[in-house]
Design a protein around this motif. Structure first.
Motif, PDB file in Angstrom:
ATOM      1  N   LEU A 126       5.535   7.965   1.035  1.00 18.70           N
ATOM      2  CA  LEU A 126       6.181   8.907   0.355  1.00 18.70           C
ATOM      3  C   LEU A 126       6.253  10.375   0.657  1.00 18.70           C
ATOM      4  CD1 LEU A 126       7.818   9.966  -2.255  1.00 18.70           C
ATOM      5  CD2 LEU A 126       5.944  10.054  -3.766  1.00 18.70           C
ATOM      6  N   ASP A 127       7.309  10.872   1.184  1.00 19.07           N
ATOM      7  CA  ASP A 127       7.678  12.063   1.459  1.00 19.07           C
ATOM      8  C   ASP A 127       8.562  12.912   0.141  1.00 19.07           C
ATOM      9  OD1 ASP A 127       8.563  14.856   2.314  1.00 19.07           O
ATOM     10  OD2 ASP A 127       8.717  14.137   4.324  1.00 19.07           O
ATOM     11  N   HIS A 128       7.935  13.234  -0.759  1.00 16.85           N
ATOM     12  CA  HIS A 128       8.695  13.829  -1.944  1.00 16.85           C
ATOM     13  C   HIS A 128       9.623  14.897  -1.705  1.00 16.85           C
ATOM     14  CE1 HIS A 128       5.027  16.029  -3.062  1.00 16.85           C
ATOM     15  NE2 HIS A 128       6.037  17.046  -3.761  1.00 16.85           N
ATOM     16  N   GLY A 129       9.102  15.848  -0.904  1.00 15.52           N
ATOM     17  CA  GLY A 129       9.791  17.096  -0.374  1.00 15.52           C
ATOM     18  C   GLY A 129      10.968  16.858   0.204  1.00 15.52           C
ATOM     19  N   LEU A 136       2.899  -5.293  12.593  1.00 11.75           N
ATOM     20  CA  LEU A 136       3.918  -4.564  12.145  1.00 11.75           C
ATOM     21  C   LEU A 136       5.368  -5.186  12.749  1.00 11.75           C
ATOM     22  CD1 LEU A 136       5.269  -1.718  10.806  1.00 11.75           C
ATOM     23  CD2 LEU A 136       4.623  -0.685  13.290  1.00 11.75           C
ATOM     24  N   VAL A 137       6.206  -5.373  11.940  1.00 14.14           N
ATOM     25  CA  VAL A 137       7.644  -5.975  12.605  1.00 14.14           C
ATOM     26  C   VAL A 137       8.839  -5.163  12.268  1.00 14.14           C
ATOM     27  CG1 VAL A 137       6.789  -8.388  12.312  1.00 14.14           C
ATOM     28  CG2 VAL A 137       7.934  -7.392  10.304  1.00 14.14           C
ATOM     29  N   ASP A 138       8.775  -3.822  11.325  1.00 12.37           N
ATOM     30  CA  ASP A 138       9.713  -3.434  10.973  1.00 12.37           C
ATOM     31  C   ASP A 138       9.294  -1.891  10.335  1.00 12.37           C
ATOM     32  OD1 ASP A 138      12.466  -2.800  10.904  1.00 12.37           O
ATOM     33  OD2 ASP A 138      12.984  -3.840   8.888  1.00 12.37           O
ATOM     34  N   ARG A 139      10.350  -0.971  10.562  1.00 13.79           N
ATOM     35  CA  ARG A 139      10.190   0.323   9.950  1.00 13.79           C
ATOM     36  C   ARG A 139      11.412   0.693   9.534  1.00 13.79           C
ATOM     37  NH1 ARG A 139       6.929   1.983  14.718  1.00 13.79           N
ATOM     38  NH2 ARG A 139       4.769   2.541  13.659  1.00 13.79           N
ATOM     39  N   PHE A 140      11.595   1.389   8.343  1.00 15.12           N
ATOM     40  CA  PHE A 140      12.897   1.686   7.574  1.00 15.12           C
ATOM     41  C   PHE A 140      12.555   2.641   6.498  1.00 15.12           C
ATOM     42  CE2 PHE A 140      11.308  -2.064   5.076  1.00 15.12           C
ATOM     43  CZ  PHE A 140      11.456  -1.810   3.769  1.00 15.12           C
ATOM     44  N   ASN A 141      13.469   3.597   6.200  1.00 15.27           N
ATOM     45  CA  ASN A 141      13.492   4.436   5.223  1.00 15.27           C
ATOM     46  C   ASN A 141      14.429   4.303   3.996  1.00 15.27           C
ATOM     47  OD1 ASN A 141      11.868   5.891   6.949  1.00 15.27           O
ATOM     48  ND2 ASN A 141      13.597   6.892   8.109  1.00 15.27           N
ATOM     49  N   ILE A 142      13.951   4.782   2.758  1.00 12.34           N
ATOM     50  CA  ILE A 142      14.800   4.355   1.512  1.00 12.34           C
ATOM     51  C   ILE A 142      14.764   6.088   1.212  1.00 12.34           C
ATOM     52  CG2 ILE A 142      15.219   3.735  -0.729  1.00 12.34           C
ATOM     53  CD1 ILE A 142      13.762   0.976   0.459  1.00 12.34           C
ATOM     54  N   GLU A 143      16.010   6.839   1.071  1.00  9.70           N
ATOM     55  CA  GLU A 143      16.139   7.832   0.493  1.00  9.70           C
ATOM     56  C   GLU A 143      16.342   7.972  -1.420  1.00  9.70           C
ATOM     57  OE1 GLU A 143      19.070  10.087   2.616  1.00  9.70           O
ATOM     58  OE2 GLU A 143      18.021   9.561   4.372  1.00  9.70           O
ATOM     59  N   PHE A 144      16.107   8.988  -1.749  1.00  2.00           N
ATOM     60  CA  PHE A 144      15.995   8.919  -3.293  1.00  2.00           C
ATOM     61  C   PHE A 144      16.493  10.256  -3.775  1.00  2.00           C
ATOM     62  CE2 PHE A 144      11.769   9.867  -2.671  1.00  2.00           C
ATOM     63  CZ  PHE A 144      11.481  10.671  -3.632  1.00  2.00           C
ATOM     64  N   ARG A 146      12.480  13.598  -0.178  1.00  2.00           N
ATOM     65  CA  ARG A 146      12.891  12.577  -1.057  1.00  2.00           C
ATOM     66  C   ARG A 146      13.210  11.449  -0.350  1.00  2.00           C
ATOM     67  NH1 ARG A 146      15.938  14.817  -6.386  1.00  2.00           N
ATOM     68  NH2 ARG A 146      16.520  12.822  -6.197  1.00  2.00           N
ATOM     69  N   ILE A 147      12.124  11.077   0.394  1.00  8.30           N
ATOM     70  CA  ILE A 147      12.190   9.704   1.201  1.00  8.30           C
ATOM     71  C   ILE A 147      11.123   8.944   1.414  1.00  8.30           C
ATOM     72  CG2 ILE A 147      11.489  10.680   3.339  1.00  8.30           C
ATOM     73  CD1 ILE A 147      13.734   9.299   4.812  1.00  8.30           C
ATOM     74  N   PHE A 148      11.139   7.459   1.192  1.00  6.27           N
ATOM     75  CA  PHE A 148      10.099   6.804   1.455  1.00  6.27           C
ATOM     76  C   PHE A 148       9.989   6.009   2.732  1.00  6.27           C
ATOM     77  CE2 PHE A 148       9.417   6.544  -3.333  1.00  6.27           C
ATOM     78  CZ  PHE A 148       8.258   6.179  -3.332  1.00  6.27           C
ATOM     79  N   ARG A 149       9.042   6.200   3.434  1.00  9.35           N
ATOM     80  CA  ARG A 149       8.894   5.704   4.961  1.00  9.35           C
ATOM     81  C   ARG A 149       8.198   4.342   4.846  1.00  9.35           C
ATOM     82  NH1 ARG A 149       8.362  11.037   5.697  1.00  9.35           N
ATOM     83  NH2 ARG A 149       9.962  12.008   6.563  1.00  9.35           N
ATOM     84  N   PHE A 150       9.055   3.270   5.089  1.00 14.43           N
ATOM     85  CA  PHE A 150       8.314   1.810   4.991  1.00 14.43           C
ATOM     86  C   PHE A 150       7.893   1.338   6.478  1.00 14.43           C
ATOM     87  CE2 PHE A 150      10.635   2.192   1.007  1.00 14.43           C
ATOM     88  CZ  PHE A 150       9.421   1.633   0.300  1.00 14.43           C
ATOM     89  N   GLU A 151       6.882   0.457   6.475  1.00 15.95           N
ATOM     90  CA  GLU A 151       6.490  -0.139   7.463  1.00 15.95           C
ATOM     91  C   GLU A 151       6.347  -1.649   6.884  1.00 15.95           C
ATOM     92  OE1 GLU A 151       2.901   1.482   9.164  1.00 15.95           O
ATOM     93  OE2 GLU A 151       4.020   3.160   9.784  1.00 15.95           O
ATOM     94  N   GLU A 152       6.995  -2.712   7.690  1.00 17.68           N
ATOM     95  CA  GLU A 152       6.752  -3.993   7.114  1.00 17.68           C
ATOM     96  C   GLU A 152       5.747  -4.796   8.074  1.00 17.68           C
ATOM     97  OE1 GLU A 152       9.718  -7.891   7.067  1.00 17.68           O
ATOM     98  OE2 GLU A 152      10.429  -6.200   5.739  1.00 17.68           O
ATOM     99  N   TYR A 153       4.784  -5.524   7.486  1.00 16.02           N
ATOM    100  CA  TYR A 153       3.847  -6.481   8.236  1.00 16.02           C
ATOM    101  C   TYR A 153       4.380  -7.811   8.001  1.00 16.02           C
ATOM    102  CZ  TYR A 153       1.665  -2.041   9.148  1.00 16.02           C
ATOM    103  OH  TYR A 153       1.296  -0.720   9.890  1.00 16.02           O
ATOM    104  N   GLU A 213       1.241  -1.275  -0.197  1.00 17.18           N
ATOM    105  CA  GLU A 213       0.043  -0.066  -0.096  1.00 17.18           C
ATOM    106  C   GLU A 213       1.044   1.111   0.072  1.00 17.18           C
ATOM    107  OE1 GLU A 213      -3.267   0.001  -0.452  1.00 17.18           O
ATOM    108  OE2 GLU A 213      -4.160  -1.804   0.233  1.00 17.18           O
ATOM    109  N   MET A 214       0.760   2.085  -0.879  1.00 15.16           N
ATOM    110  CA  MET A 214       1.290   3.373  -0.890  1.00 15.16           C
ATOM    111  C   MET A 214       0.541   4.440  -0.768  1.00 15.16           C
ATOM    112  SD  MET A 214       3.959   4.474  -4.352  1.00 15.16           S
ATOM    113  CE  MET A 214       4.758   2.948  -4.155  1.00 15.16           C
ATOM    114  N   LYS A 215       1.140   5.607  -0.135  1.00 14.38           N
ATOM    115  CA  LYS A 215       0.320   6.965   0.173  1.00 14.38           C
ATOM    116  C   LYS A 215       1.381   7.923   0.216  1.00 14.38           C
ATOM    117  CE  LYS A 215      -4.022   6.274   0.937  1.00 14.38           C
ATOM    118  NZ  LYS A 215      -4.349   4.939  -0.126  1.00 14.38           N
ATOM    119  N   ARG A 216       0.990   9.203   0.045  1.00 18.00           N
ATOM    120  CA  ARG A 216       1.829  10.215   0.012  1.00 18.00           C
ATOM    121  C   ARG A 216       1.869  10.825   1.263  1.00 18.00           C
ATOM    122  NH1 ARG A 216       3.902  11.791  -4.535  1.00 18.00           N
ATOM    123  NH2 ARG A 216       3.081  11.180  -6.452  1.00 18.00           N
ATOM    124  N   LEU A 217       2.513  11.641   1.894  1.00 18.02           N
ATOM    125  CA  LEU A 217       2.881  12.146   3.275  1.00 18.02           C
ATOM    126  C   LEU A 217       1.425  13.107   3.575  1.00 18.02           C
ATOM    127  CD1 LEU A 217       4.294  12.793   5.836  1.00 18.02           C
ATOM    128  CD2 LEU A 217       5.435  14.585   4.716  1.00 18.02           C
TER     129      LEU A 217
END
Length: 179
Positions: A154-157, A171-179, A159-166, A102-106
């Motif tokens: 997605l926080d495009h300002g 919920l078992v993990d949170r991590f960020n991926i910058e671009f 430039r990062i995606f914040r993830f939650e893994e289920y 599932e993907m959503k913008r900030l």
């Protein structure tokens, strides 16, 4: 299995960021972004040994062409459409469902994000008590059993995606991926 799927997801997402950064920064819809991620995830999964699995954007059908449903926290039937899934389209009853995203913008309302999180908890549950047993033969009436679920904000300002893994409804993990 989960580690191979996790690696496949991360490899596909890295490739997606390489190819789609301009598209992301232009404010393109989540549906468009998922459509570009889908073939990359399918290829990465196949390379990891998950041949025969397909990625689908906004897929809403279950076996026999019925609309996909889940059971919410009060065990009420709810129709669903997930942004992006990796599954066998019912061809592999032993392990049909692999990844739900599932993907959503900030800037989306928190209530919409919570609905997505709730959906991922339901989709990653192993079963619904006394309704379906994981016998590896029959597919469940309500969609569940995804190995991994990802909520991507997605926080495009920034430039990062914040993830939650289920996994398994939690919920078992949170991590960020910058671009």
């Amino acid at each position: 299995m989960k580690e191979l799927l996790r690696e496949s997801f991360r490899a596909a997402f890295a490739q997606f960021l390489e190819q789609e950064t301009d598209n992301i920064l232009n404010g393109t819809s989540e549906r468009n972004l998922c459509a570009h991620l889908a073939p990359l995830l399918q290829q990465a999964a196949a390379a990891a040994g998950f041949a025969g699995y397909r990625t689908d954007v906004e897929y809403n059908r279950n076996q026999g062409g019925r609309v996909k449903t889940i059971l919410d926290g009060e065990m009420r039937e709810v129709r669903i459409t997930c942004d992006l899934i990796l599954h066998s389209r019912g061809k592999n009853s032993a392990k049909d469902n692999l990844i739900a995203i599932e993907m959503k913008r900030l800037e989306h309302p928190q209530s919409e994000k919570e609905k997505d999180r709730s959906r991922l908890r339901a989709l990653t549950k192993e079963s619904y008590d006394d309704i379906w047993s994981a016998d590896g033969v029959a597919l469940p009436e309500h969609v569940c059993g995804y190995e991994l679920g990802y909520f991507a904000e997605l926080d495009h300002g920034a430039r990062i995606f914040r993830f939650e893994e289920y996994q398994r409804g939690n919920l078992v993990d949170r991590f960020n991926i910058e671009f």
